[in-house]
Scaffold this motif. Structure first.
Motif, PDB file in Angstrom:
ATOM      1  N   GLN A   7      -5.193  -0.767  -7.620  1.00 59.85           N
ATOM      2  CA  GLN A   7      -3.877  -1.109  -8.182  1.00 59.85           C
ATOM      3  C   GLN A   7      -3.685  -2.501  -8.291  1.00 59.85           C
ATOM      4  O   GLN A   7      -3.139  -3.244  -9.075  1.00 59.85           O
ATOM      5  CB  GLN A   7      -2.464  -0.506  -7.664  1.00 59.85           C
ATOM      6  CG  GLN A   7      -2.448   1.024  -8.267  1.00 59.85           C
ATOM      7  CD  GLN A   7      -1.151   1.594  -7.576  1.00 59.85           C
ATOM      8  OE1 GLN A   7      -0.440   1.342  -6.614  1.00 59.85           O
ATOM      9  NE2 GLN A   7      -0.524   2.750  -8.509  1.00 59.85           N
ATOM     10  N   ARG A   8      -3.931  -3.042  -7.117  1.00 59.37           N
ATOM     11  CA  ARG A   8      -3.813  -4.641  -6.844  1.00 59.37           C
ATOM     12  C   ARG A   8      -4.650  -5.209  -7.779  1.00 59.37           C
ATOM     13  O   ARG A   8      -4.354  -6.129  -8.375  1.00 59.37           O
ATOM     14  CB  ARG A   8      -4.149  -5.117  -5.380  1.00 59.37           C
ATOM     15  CG  ARG A   8      -2.936  -5.440  -4.725  1.00 59.37           C
ATOM     16  CD  ARG A   8      -3.133  -5.961  -3.350  1.00 59.37           C
ATOM     17  NE  ARG A   8      -2.314  -5.252  -2.372  1.00 59.37           N
ATOM     18  CZ  ARG A   8      -3.019  -4.315  -1.582  1.00 59.37           C
ATOM     19  NH1 ARG A   8      -4.063  -4.068  -1.401  1.00 59.37           N
ATOM     20  NH2 ARG A   8      -1.948  -3.808  -0.866  1.00 59.37           N
ATOM     21  N   ARG A  33       5.886  -2.867  -6.665  1.00 62.50           N
ATOM     22  CA  ARG A  33       5.887  -4.396  -6.564  1.00 62.50           C
ATOM     23  C   ARG A  33       5.748  -4.805  -5.155  1.00 62.50           C
ATOM     24  O   ARG A  33       4.948  -5.923  -4.741  1.00 62.50           O
ATOM     25  CB  ARG A  33       6.966  -5.223  -7.223  1.00 62.50           C
ATOM     26  CG  ARG A  33       7.058  -4.983  -8.592  1.00 62.50           C
ATOM     27  CD  ARG A  33       8.193  -5.934  -9.414  1.00 62.50           C
ATOM     28  NE  ARG A  33       8.039  -7.257  -9.033  1.00 62.50           N
ATOM     29  CZ  ARG A  33       9.414  -8.024  -8.919  1.00 62.50           C
ATOM     30  NH1 ARG A  33      10.358  -7.350  -9.259  1.00 62.50           N
ATOM     31  NH2 ARG A  33       9.190  -9.027  -8.615  1.00 62.50           N
ATOM     32  N   LYS A  34       6.680  -4.205  -4.102  1.00 64.13           N
ATOM     33  CA  LYS A  34       6.517  -4.605  -2.890  1.00 64.13           C
ATOM     34  C   LYS A  34       4.905  -4.425  -2.436  1.00 64.13           C
ATOM     35  O   LYS A  34       4.417  -5.009  -1.508  1.00 64.13           O
ATOM     36  CB  LYS A  34       7.173  -3.772  -2.118  1.00 64.13           C
ATOM     37  CG  LYS A  34       8.702  -4.301  -2.175  1.00 64.13           C
ATOM     38  CD  LYS A  34       9.391  -3.591  -1.120  1.00 64.13           C
ATOM     39  CE  LYS A  34      10.982  -4.010  -1.310  1.00 64.13           C
ATOM     40  NZ  LYS A  34      11.479  -5.308  -0.573  1.00 64.13           N
ATOM     41  N   ARG A  39       0.422  -7.894   2.715  1.00 63.35           N
ATOM     42  CA  ARG A  39      -0.732  -8.520   3.292  1.00 63.35           C
ATOM     43  C   ARG A  39      -0.867  -8.076   4.614  1.00 63.35           C
ATOM     44  O   ARG A  39       0.244  -8.211   5.440  1.00 63.35           O
ATOM     45  CB  ARG A  39      -0.702 -10.228   3.383  1.00 63.35           C
ATOM     46  CG  ARG A  39      -0.554 -10.958   1.839  1.00 63.35           C
ATOM     47  CD  ARG A  39      -1.775 -10.874   1.161  1.00 63.35           C
ATOM     48  NE  ARG A  39      -1.796 -11.240  -0.027  1.00 63.35           N
ATOM     49  CZ  ARG A  39      -2.058 -10.594  -1.350  1.00 63.35           C
ATOM     50  NH1 ARG A  39      -2.278  -9.346  -1.107  1.00 63.35           N
ATOM     51  NH2 ARG A  39      -1.766 -10.844  -2.417  1.00 63.35           N
ATOM     52  N   SER A  40      -1.906  -7.572   4.922  1.00 63.89           N
ATOM     53  CA  SER A  40      -2.046  -6.834   6.262  1.00 63.89           C
ATOM     54  C   SER A  40      -2.067  -7.922   7.363  1.00 63.89           C
ATOM     55  O   SER A  40      -2.466  -9.066   7.347  1.00 63.89           O
ATOM     56  CB  SER A  40      -3.451  -6.418   6.254  1.00 63.89           C
ATOM     57  OG  SER A  40      -3.584  -5.828   7.605  1.00 63.89           O
ATOM     58  N   GLN A  41      -1.358  -7.615   8.620  1.00 62.66           N
ATOM     59  CA  GLN A  41      -1.378  -8.423   9.603  1.00 62.66           C
ATOM     60  C   GLN A  41      -2.328  -8.215  10.767  1.00 62.66           C
ATOM     61  O   GLN A  41      -2.150  -8.553  11.815  1.00 62.66           O
ATOM     62  CB  GLN A  41      -0.088  -8.432   9.980  1.00 62.66           C
ATOM     63  CG  GLN A  41       0.894  -8.928   9.235  1.00 62.66           C
ATOM     64  CD  GLN A  41       2.432  -8.907   9.607  1.00 62.66           C
ATOM     65  OE1 GLN A  41       2.783  -8.654  10.667  1.00 62.66           O
ATOM     66  NE2 GLN A  41       3.170  -9.498   8.801  1.00 62.66           N
ATOM     67  N   ARG A  42      -3.011  -7.304  10.607  1.00 63.89           N
ATOM     68  CA  ARG A  42      -4.264  -6.712  11.434  1.00 63.89           C
ATOM     69  C   ARG A  42      -4.962  -7.916  11.695  1.00 63.89           C
ATOM     70  O   ARG A  42      -5.500  -8.675  11.202  1.00 63.89           O
ATOM     71  CB  ARG A  42      -5.122  -5.599  10.770  1.00 63.89           C
ATOM     72  CG  ARG A  42      -6.034  -5.101  11.934  1.00 63.89           C
ATOM     73  CD  ARG A  42      -6.996  -4.166  11.303  1.00 63.89           C
ATOM     74  NE  ARG A  42      -6.294  -2.924  11.094  1.00 63.89           N
ATOM     75  CZ  ARG A  42      -6.722  -1.712  10.376  1.00 63.89           C
ATOM     76  NH1 ARG A  42      -7.833  -2.109   9.970  1.00 63.89           N
ATOM     77  NH2 ARG A  42      -5.973  -0.938  10.309  1.00 63.89           N
ATOM     78  N   GLY A  43      -5.151  -8.070  13.359  1.00 58.36           N
ATOM     79  CA  GLY A  43      -5.895  -9.367  13.893  1.00 58.36           C
ATOM     80  C   GLY A  43      -7.363  -8.944  13.909  1.00 58.36           C
ATOM     81  O   GLY A  43      -8.079  -7.777  13.155  1.00 58.36           O
TER      82      GLY A  43
END
Length: 89
Positions: A7-8, A33-34, A39-43
């Motif tokens: 979808q993105r 929309r959200k 954006r992923s915050q995975r390290g």
């Protein structure tokens, strides 16, 4: 069911090629929309992945469960499910 990544891409394509706004592109594709702005915050797991790969090369017959124990013994505190995910990669 369409994944959020697809979808993105569809929303980005509509915005770039057809000049649509984000709101309209999301409405056309049926995307939230959200989820487009998330954006992923995975390290970064590069060090753990490398250590797991090294242990797997040394102990070829070991599965992710035994490798998880070896990682713990070496001081790498990691969740078992994350070990399994990295092992599958």
């Amino acid at each position: 069911m369409v994944t959020p990544a697809v979808q993105r891409e569809a929303v980005a394509h509509l915005q770039a090629c057809h000049g649509m706004s984000e709101r309209r592109a999301c409405r056309v594709t049926g995307a939230d929309r959200k989820s487009m702005r998330y954006r992923s915050q995975r390290g970064d797991d590069a060090e753990v992945r490398e250590k797991l790969r090294e242990l797997a090369q040394q102990r070829r017959r070991f599965g992710y469960r035994r490798l998880h124990i070896l990682l713990r013994r070496e001081g790498v505190m990691i969740n078992r499910k994350k070990t399994q995910r990295l092992y599958r990669e």
